[in-house]
Write an enzyme that holds these catalytic residues in place. Structure first.
Site, PDB file in Angstrom:
ATOM      1  N   LYS A  52      -5.992  14.756 -29.466  1.00 39.28           N
ATOM      2  CA  LYS A  52      -7.167  15.430 -29.150  1.00 39.28           C
ATOM      3  C   LYS A  52      -7.518  15.445 -27.665  1.00 39.28           C
ATOM      4  O   LYS A  52      -7.817  16.544 -26.751  1.00 39.28           O
ATOM      5  CB  LYS A  52      -8.467  15.027 -29.882  1.00 39.28           C
ATOM      6  CG  LYS A  52      -8.084  15.252 -31.395  1.00 39.28           C
ATOM      7  CD  LYS A  52      -9.276  14.512 -32.423  1.00 39.28           C
ATOM      8  CE  LYS A  52      -8.766  14.909 -33.846  1.00 39.28           C
ATOM      9  NZ  LYS A  52      -9.724  14.099 -34.748  1.00 39.28           N
ATOM     10  N   GLN A  96     -14.039   9.323 -34.962  1.00 38.02           N
ATOM     11  CA  GLN A  96     -12.702   9.416 -35.984  1.00 38.02           C
ATOM     12  C   GLN A  96     -12.673   8.683 -37.187  1.00 38.02           C
ATOM     13  O   GLN A  96     -13.289   7.431 -37.241  1.00 38.02           O
ATOM     14  CB  GLN A  96     -11.321   8.848 -35.084  1.00 38.02           C
ATOM     15  CG  GLN A  96     -10.201   9.235 -35.596  1.00 38.02           C
ATOM     16  CD  GLN A  96      -9.702  10.532 -35.832  1.00 38.02           C
ATOM     17  OE1 GLN A  96     -10.234  11.459 -34.998  1.00 38.02           O
ATOM     18  NE2 GLN A  96      -9.180  10.760 -36.686  1.00 38.02           N
ATOM     19  N   ASP A 119     -16.959  18.564 -35.537  1.00 35.76           N
ATOM     20  CA  ASP A 119     -15.984  18.258 -36.647  1.00 35.76           C
ATOM     21  C   ASP A 119     -16.536  19.038 -37.901  1.00 35.76           C
ATOM     22  O   ASP A 119     -15.807  19.324 -38.862  1.00 35.76           O
ATOM     23  CB  ASP A 119     -15.971  16.607 -36.967  1.00 35.76           C
ATOM     24  CG  ASP A 119     -14.843  15.907 -36.738  1.00 35.76           C
ATOM     25  OD1 ASP A 119     -13.565  16.649 -36.424  1.00 35.76           O
ATOM     26  OD2 ASP A 119     -14.763  14.739 -36.580  1.00 35.76           O
TER      27      ASP A 119
HETATM   28  N1  GUN Z   1      -9.740  11.728 -39.809  1.00 34.63           N
HETATM   29  C1  GUN Z   1      -8.795  12.653 -40.463  1.00 34.63           C
HETATM   30  N2  GUN Z   1      -9.128  14.045 -39.959  1.00 34.63           N
HETATM   31  C2  GUN Z   1     -10.299  13.583 -39.135  1.00 34.63           C
HETATM   32  C3  GUN Z   1     -11.067  14.903 -38.680  1.00 34.63           C
HETATM   33  O1  GUN Z   1     -10.431  15.922 -38.462  1.00 34.63           O
HETATM   34  N3  GUN Z   1     -12.048  14.247 -37.823  1.00 34.63           N
HETATM   35  C4  GUN Z   1     -12.161  13.081 -37.774  1.00 34.63           C
HETATM   36  N4  GUN Z   1     -13.386  12.590 -37.108  1.00 34.63           N
HETATM   37  N5  GUN Z   1     -11.544  12.108 -38.502  1.00 34.63           N
HETATM   38  C5  GUN Z   1     -10.562  12.322 -39.305  1.00 34.63           C
END
Ligand code: GUN
Length: 293
Positions: A52, A96, A119
């Site tokens: 990211k 995350q 998100d």
């Molecule tokens: N863990 C697995 N997929 C995601 C996501 O799209 N965002 C976040 N914050 N955590 C995750």
């Protein structure tokens, strides 16, 4: 059979985003800024968060990484969330998941300002999405609808079977595909671990979205001739023939399913890259205040 190339598509979208950043810069406007919070040492999470941050750099976004050890308390993490909520330079941020067991993911998600929730996990965004109002869409379903749109895949009146009912993929995906408009207007069946005769449901599908987290779960003889198959799974399985001793596979048995499909996403190189790109698209929307003024 046509591969739905997430790598190519995400590269194209990133070029578009980079051009938009350049335009903002020339107009003297604010450059999008994404922050990511990573708690603990989960190896998959570390890979996702690095990807990211790297993607932000590729398109010219500003990014910040807040790293904390696994023994961080819930109160400490809440304070980090409040600080990011109040930081006027940060347009959007993510925490995350998964979080260490002693921290409530629900409490943290609820603490995030929904106007910065790129998100799309906050119930305000989820509820707005469900009602067809402007909202930050969760990144994986957003990436998938963008993929369907850019490949001009017909969805109206199609029978879509979504496999898996998670809050971040299966459930929002089912909602988005059943909404009015394109891509949408599908008849959707949501199947999960307690569904009886799951294979008979999948056999009815014109579009399959597999997000159940089980390696090679969807079998070749479960797929209708000409179906579109979207594989959301990212599963690491042992493979002694590889130097690393393992390899990534999806939730779909690709070799058996691909010959029967009209379109299929590979793993890796499919949905995963679109997820990161969708997060960038949400961050640009946050910076431009397209969803919330
Ligand atoms: N863990 C697995 N997929 C995601 C996501 O799209 N965002 C976040 N914050 N955590 C995750």
């Amino acid at each position: 059979m046509q591969l739905l190339d997430g790598k190519l598509l995400s590269e194209n979208i990133k070029l578009e985003l980079a051009a938009e950043v350049e335009q903002l810069r020339q107009q003297g406007k604010k450059i999008p800024h994404l922050a990511a919070v990573l708690v603990g040492e989960d190896s998959a999470s570390q890979v996702y968060v690095s990807s990211k941050i790297k993607s932000c750099e590729q398109v010219g976004f500003k990014s910040s990484l807040v790293r904390r050890p696994a023994d961080t308390t819930e109160e400490e993490l809440l304070q980090i969330v409040y600080d990011l909520n109040n930081d006027p330079d940060v347009d959007g941020f993510i925490v995350q998941l998964p979080l260490p067991k002693h921290i409530s993911e629900e409490r943290i998600t609820l603490a995030i300002d929904h106007r910065k929730d790129v998100d799309g996990f906050h119930p305000i965004n989820f509820g707005r999405m469900a009602q067809g109002m402007p909202a930050f869409l969760p990144a994986t379903p957003f990436g998938i609808v963008e993929m369907l749109r850019r490949y001009n895949i017909e969805t109206a009146g199609k029978h879509c079977v979504v496999v898996g009912r998670s809050n971040i993929v299966g459930t929002p995906m089912a909602l988005l595909l059943s909404r009015k408009g394109y891509p949408g207007d599908c008849t959707v069946t949501l199947v999960h671990s307690r569904t009886q005769h799951i294979e008979d449901e999948i056999r009815q599908a014109d579009i399959v979205v597999a997000a159940i987290g089980k390696p090679n779960f969807v079998q070749g003889d479960w797929i209708k001739e000409g179906a579109v198959v979207i594989d959301v799974g990212i599963n690491r399985i042992p493979d002694p023939s590889k130097k690393s001793g393992s390899r990534l596979v999806g939730d779909v048995d690709f070799d058996a399913v691909a010959p029967k499909c009209s379109h299929i996403t590979p793993v890796p190189g499919g949905v995963g890259l679109m997820t990161v790109t969708a997060l960038l698209m949400n961050t640009l929307k946050a910076c431009r205040k397209e969803i919330y003024s």
